[in-house]
Write an enzyme that holds these catalytic residues in place. Structure first.
Site, PDB file in Angstrom:
ATOM      1  N   GLU A   1     -17.953  18.347   2.668  1.00 52.89           N
ATOM      2  CA  GLU A   1     -17.243  19.018   1.577  1.00 52.89           C
ATOM      3  C   GLU A   1     -17.934  18.758   0.235  1.00 52.89           C
ATOM      4  O   GLU A   1     -18.074  19.669  -0.584  1.00 52.89           O
ATOM      5  CB  GLU A   1     -15.774  18.563   1.555  1.00 52.89           C
ATOM      6  CG  GLU A   1     -15.068  19.058   2.815  1.00 52.89           C
ATOM      7  CD  GLU A   1     -13.585  18.702   2.931  1.00 52.89           C
ATOM      8  OE1 GLU A   1     -12.922  19.351   3.733  1.00 52.89           O
ATOM      9  OE2 GLU A   1     -13.106  17.790   2.234  1.00 52.89           O
TER      10      GLU A   1
ATOM     11  N   GLY B   1       0.824  -1.214   0.000  1.00 53.77           N
ATOM     12  CA  GLY B   1       0.000   0.000   0.000  1.00 53.77           C
ATOM     13  C   GLY B   1       0.849   1.252   0.000  1.00 53.77           C
ATOM     14  O   GLY B   1       1.662   1.460   0.892  1.00 53.77           O
TER      15      GLY B   1
ATOM     16  N   ASP C   1      -4.641   3.804   8.435  1.00 54.78           N
ATOM     17  CA  ASP C   1      -6.059   3.510   8.697  1.00 54.78           C
ATOM     18  C   ASP C   1      -6.321   2.056   9.075  1.00 54.78           C
ATOM     19  O   ASP C   1      -7.276   1.765   9.796  1.00 54.78           O
ATOM     20  CB  ASP C   1      -6.882   3.812   7.440  1.00 54.78           C
ATOM     21  CG  ASP C   1      -7.159   5.301   7.280  1.00 54.78           C
ATOM     22  OD1 ASP C   1      -6.656   6.097   8.096  1.00 54.78           O
ATOM     23  OD2 ASP C   1      -7.888   5.652   6.333  1.00 54.78           O
TER      24      ASP C   1
ATOM     25  N   PHE D   1      -0.849   7.340   2.243  1.00 54.91           N
ATOM     26  CA  PHE D   1      -0.083   8.289   3.054  1.00 54.91           C
ATOM     27  C   PHE D   1       0.980   7.572   3.875  1.00 54.91           C
ATOM     28  O   PHE D   1       2.116   8.042   3.988  1.00 54.91           O
ATOM     29  CB  PHE D   1      -1.019   9.074   3.979  1.00 54.91           C
ATOM     30  CG  PHE D   1      -1.777  10.134   3.258  1.00 54.91           C
ATOM     31  CD1 PHE D   1      -1.208  11.372   3.033  1.00 54.91           C
ATOM     32  CD2 PHE D   1      -3.051   9.906   2.784  1.00 54.91           C
ATOM     33  CE1 PHE D   1      -1.882  12.367   2.352  1.00 54.91           C
ATOM     34  CE2 PHE D   1      -3.750  10.888   2.104  1.00 54.91           C
ATOM     35  CZ  PHE D   1      -3.170  12.118   1.888  1.00 54.91           C
TER      36      PHE D   1
HETATM   37  C1  LIG Z   1     -12.918  11.371   0.514  1.00 54.97           C
HETATM   38  C2  LIG Z   1     -11.906  11.371   1.638  1.00 54.97           C
HETATM   39  C3  LIG Z   1     -11.518  12.568   2.204  1.00 54.97           C
HETATM   40  C4  LIG Z   1     -10.570  12.589   3.244  1.00 54.97           C
HETATM   41  N1  LIG Z   1     -10.206  13.793   3.772  1.00 54.97           N
HETATM   42  C5  LIG Z   1      -9.235  13.820   4.720  1.00 54.97           C
HETATM   43  C6  LIG Z   1      -8.756  15.064   5.218  1.00 54.97           C
HETATM   44  O1  LIG Z   1      -9.213  16.147   4.826  1.00 54.97           O
HETATM   45  N2  LIG Z   1      -7.766  15.037   6.159  1.00 54.97           N
HETATM   46  C7  LIG Z   1      -7.235  13.859   6.611  1.00 54.97           C
HETATM   47  O2  LIG Z   1      -6.317  13.888   7.444  1.00 54.97           O
HETATM   48  N3  LIG Z   1      -7.681  12.670   6.159  1.00 54.97           N
HETATM   49  C8  LIG Z   1      -8.661  12.618   5.219  1.00 54.97           C
HETATM   50  N4  LIG Z   1      -9.099  11.415   4.746  1.00 54.97           N
HETATM   51  C9  LIG Z   1      -8.559  10.187   5.330  1.00 54.97           C
HETATM   52  C10 LIG Z   1      -7.177   9.883   4.759  1.00 54.97           C
HETATM   53  O3  LIG Z   1      -7.232   9.904   3.355  1.00 54.97           O
HETATM   54  C11 LIG Z   1      -6.740   8.534   5.284  1.00 54.97           C
HETATM   55  O4  LIG Z   1      -6.653   8.599   6.682  1.00 54.97           O
HETATM   56  C12 LIG Z   1      -5.381   8.143   4.698  1.00 54.97           C
HETATM   57  O5  LIG Z   1      -5.486   7.994   3.298  1.00 54.97           O
HETATM   58  C13 LIG Z   1      -4.888   6.844   5.324  1.00 54.97           C
HETATM   59  O6  LIG Z   1      -3.656   6.513   4.742  1.00 54.97           O
HETATM   60  P1  LIG Z   1      -3.230   4.983   4.579  1.00 54.97           P
HETATM   61  O7  LIG Z   1      -1.843   5.011   4.043  1.00 54.97           O
HETATM   62  O8  LIG Z   1      -3.512   4.239   5.830  1.00 54.97           O
HETATM   63  O9  LIG Z   1      -4.226   4.380   3.485  1.00 54.97           O
HETATM   64  P2  LIG Z   1      -4.567   4.882   2.006  1.00 54.97           P
HETATM   65  O10 LIG Z   1      -4.119   6.276   1.776  1.00 54.97           O
HETATM   66  O11 LIG Z   1      -6.010   4.563   1.804  1.00 54.97           O
HETATM   67  O12 LIG Z   1      -3.679   3.947   1.067  1.00 54.97           O
HETATM   68  C14 LIG Z   1      -3.898   2.577   0.967  1.00 54.97           C
HETATM   69  C15 LIG Z   1      -3.158   2.090  -0.269  1.00 54.97           C
HETATM   70  O13 LIG Z   1      -3.138   0.678  -0.242  1.00 54.97           O
HETATM   71  C16 LIG Z   1      -3.406   0.165  -1.532  1.00 54.97           C
HETATM   72  N5  LIG Z   1      -3.978  -1.170  -1.323  1.00 54.97           N
HETATM   73  C17 LIG Z   1      -5.061  -1.493  -0.582  1.00 54.97           C
HETATM   74  N6  LIG Z   1      -5.231  -2.828  -0.545  1.00 54.97           N
HETATM   75  C18 LIG Z   1      -4.229  -3.360  -1.286  1.00 54.97           C
HETATM   76  C19 LIG Z   1      -3.861  -4.693  -1.637  1.00 54.97           C
HETATM   77  N7  LIG Z   1      -4.544  -5.757  -1.182  1.00 54.97           N
HETATM   78  N8  LIG Z   1      -2.773  -4.871  -2.432  1.00 54.97           N
HETATM   79  C20 LIG Z   1      -2.066  -3.812  -2.894  1.00 54.97           C
HETATM   80  N9  LIG Z   1      -2.368  -2.540  -2.585  1.00 54.97           N
HETATM   81  C21 LIG Z   1      -3.429  -2.318  -1.798  1.00 54.97           C
HETATM   82  C22 LIG Z   1      -4.357   1.175  -2.134  1.00 54.97           C
HETATM   83  O14 LIG Z   1      -4.326   1.136  -3.548  1.00 54.97           O
HETATM   84  C23 LIG Z   1      -3.805   2.489  -1.574  1.00 54.97           C
HETATM   85  O15 LIG Z   1      -2.842   3.055  -2.430  1.00 54.97           O
HETATM   86  C24 LIG Z   1     -10.029  11.368   3.702  1.00 54.97           C
HETATM   87  C25 LIG Z   1     -10.425  10.158   3.134  1.00 54.97           C
HETATM   88  C26 LIG Z   1     -11.350  10.167   2.102  1.00 54.97           C
HETATM   89  C27 LIG Z   1     -11.767   8.865   1.473  1.00 54.97           C
END
Ligand SMILES: Cc1cc2nc3c(=O)[nH]c(=O)nc-3n(C[C@H](O)[C@H](O)[C@H](O)COP(=O)(O)OP(=O)(O)OC[C@H]3O[C@@H](n4cnc5c(N)ncnc54)[C@H](O)[C@@H]3O)c2cc1C
Length: 442
Positions: free
Chosen positions: A180, A21, A310, A24
């Site tokens: 939003e 993944g 997340d 962020f």
């Molecule tokens: C519409 C929206 C608005 C948001 N607004 C805000 C905001 O204003 N401020 C804020 O702080 N947060 C906001 N968030 C929340 C924030 O985006 C998340 O907290 C953040 O993206 C979490 O990061 P992460 O790296 O855990 O997961 P993610 O950013 O979701 O990344 C997960 C990655 O894993 C990959 N993946 C998933 N499963 C697999 C698999 N089985 N194999 C290979 N790859 C995989 C996906 O393709 C993705 O690239 C928002 C979320 C959404 C949906």
């Protein structure tokens, strides 16, 4: 034959870290390990990082998809010890220290799971099928096509009831994404619908924001909640609180009290749940579908598997007994922290993670935003400019930043949205009972 770069990567005498993944958390983590004594393999099913906080702007035509996405290969290009592989991880095989992808197995010494979340429909299969989601670029583009298609279809309708049904937009979930999106749709009514779809009475477009709680922006301060509700109502959004959606069949939304609302577009932003990969069930907390970790981001019961962002659930911090909020700063701070721990000298004690909450912000429309920064809580134009600045600076890639700034300048100076193209029409699929729940991020 291997390229010299690939041969040099293979010859590195370092342990291999596989990162699943590139959101962020994953992206920050690989940046922190660039040039360090690890061989890093980033696996993601998409070939780009998506800046989710601005997805709603893609959905409403303010930004193009490529403005909020950044290709992984451009990021890892200058990092000799990091490679990227496009692929979906299907399961982890902890006893073999490898992950199984749709392209084969990849071995690791350390594994980092940073797979984020998917939309949570709380088990309601029909809503999952009929409602739209806002978790990926594909879904944002579907929403963009859908609302433009609804406008175009409404032009053909003489019957007021049928036209209103087409132009009723229902957003379920009053968190930042829902708020939003509702604000942006209300501005579309004021600008695009009014000036470009002159055959349609623009007040027939209604935006309903539904939430089961007693306030919008449930995790914000009471001041931000009141301000954002006032901003929404000023823009003409119908805010319905303490209201639970129990069903949606593609045409009729049904509420818990038995009342209904006719709408062909329901956008579900009412919740997310973790997207853990199979094989890690021993650490899985079923209800939010998150992976339990200790304060060192290490998966419960594992010595070399970690979870970030997340999908991770760390209850060790007394300030966050239910786990950290699922927001970008947590993901980024956890990634930085784990990288620092992995880079400590052998024998040096690891430091537990502690989240520094820098506050929250949400925008509701032009010149309207709310900000909670510790004791400082305010709303209005200054909050809005701050929101623009923080989001602009957080976008990955200089080119994207410049593009977003240009789009925003054009939009906010000219009152004209730029992208109103139905490039890939949104086609609804027929609902079949007992089909799998459509909660996958496309
Ligand atoms: C519409 C929206 C608005 C948001 N607004 C805000 C905001 O204003 N401020 C804020 O702080 N947060 C906001 N968030 C929340 C924030 O985006 C998340 O907290 C953040 O993206 C979490 O990061 P992460 O790296 O855990 O997961 P993610 O950013 O979701 O990344 C997960 C990655 O894993 C990959 N993946 C998933 N499963 C697999 C698999 N089985 N194999 C290979 N790859 C995989 C996906 O393709 C993705 O690239 C928002 C979320 C959404 C949906």
């Amino acid at each position: 034959m291997k390229t010299p770069e690939r041969a040099a990567f293979d010859a590195l005498p370092h342990p291999t870290v596989v990162v699943v993944g590139g959101g962020f958390a994953g992206l920050e983590f690989i940046k922190r390990l660039a040039g360090k004594p690890y061989k890093v393999i980033l696996l993601d099913k998409n070939n780009y990082h998506c800046f989710q906080p601005l997805l709603y702007q893609v959905a409403t035509g303010s930004l193009g998809a490529d403005n909020i996405a950044h290709p992984f290969r451009r990021t890892v290009g200058p990092m000799p010890n990091v490679i990227y592989r496009m692929g979906e991880v299907l399961r982890v095989l902890p006893e073999e220290n490898c992950v199984e992808t749709d392209h084969g197995k990849v071995a690791y010494d350390h594994l980092v799971i940073a797979t984020g979340t998917v939309t949570n429909f709380f088990g309601n299969q029909r809503i999952a099928h009929e409602a739209m989601q806002l978790k990926s670029i594909n879904q944002a583009l579907d929403i963009r096509s859908d609302f433009l298609q609804e406008f175009e279809a409404a032009v053909y309708l003489d019957d007021e009831h049928a036209q209103r049904q087409r132009l009723n937009f229902v957003i379920v979930g009053g968190g930042p994404s829902g708020v939003e999106l509702a604000g942006a749709l209300a501005e579309i009514r004021k600008t695009i619908l009014k000036h470009e779809f002159r055959e349609v009475e623009n007040q027939r477009m209604q935006i309903h924001l539904i939430d089961s709680g007693d306030a919008v922006l449930g995790n914000f301060s009471p001041k931000a909640q009141q301000l954002s509700r006032a901003f929404l109502e000023e823009l003409g959004v119908n805010v319905k609180l303490n209201t639970l959606v129990t069903d949606y069949d593609g045409k009729t939304v049904t509420f818990k009290d038995g009342s209904t609302l006719q709408s062909t577009t329901v956008i579900w932003t009412a919740g997310v749940k973790g997207a853990p990969v199979q094989g890690l069930e021993a650490a899985l907390e079923e209800r939010p579908a998150r992976l339990r970790t200790d304060a060192f981001n290490r998966l419960e019961g594992c010595t070399n598997i970690y979870a970030l962002g997340d999908v991770a659930l760390d209850r060790s911090d007394p300030k966050w007994p239910k786990g950290h909020p699922q927001v970008a700063p947590v993901a980024i701070q956890q990634a930085t922290h784990l990288a620092k721990n992995l880079l400590r000298k052998p024998g040096e004690a690891w430091v537990p993670f502690a989240y520094r909450d820098k506050g929250s912000m949400a925008t509701i429309g032009r010149y309207k935003a709310v900000v909670d920064f510790g004791k400082l809580k305010f709303g209005g134009p200054i909050a809005w400019f701050l929101w623009l600045f923080v989001h602009l600076m957080s976008i990955v890639g200089f080119r994207s930043r410049v593009m977003v700034l240009t789009h925003w300048a054009w939009k906010y100076l000219s009152w004209k949205n730029t992208i109103r193209l139905i490039i890939r029409p949104y086609v609804r699929k027929e609902y079949k009972v007992a089909e799998p729940v459509g909660e996958k991020v496309g």
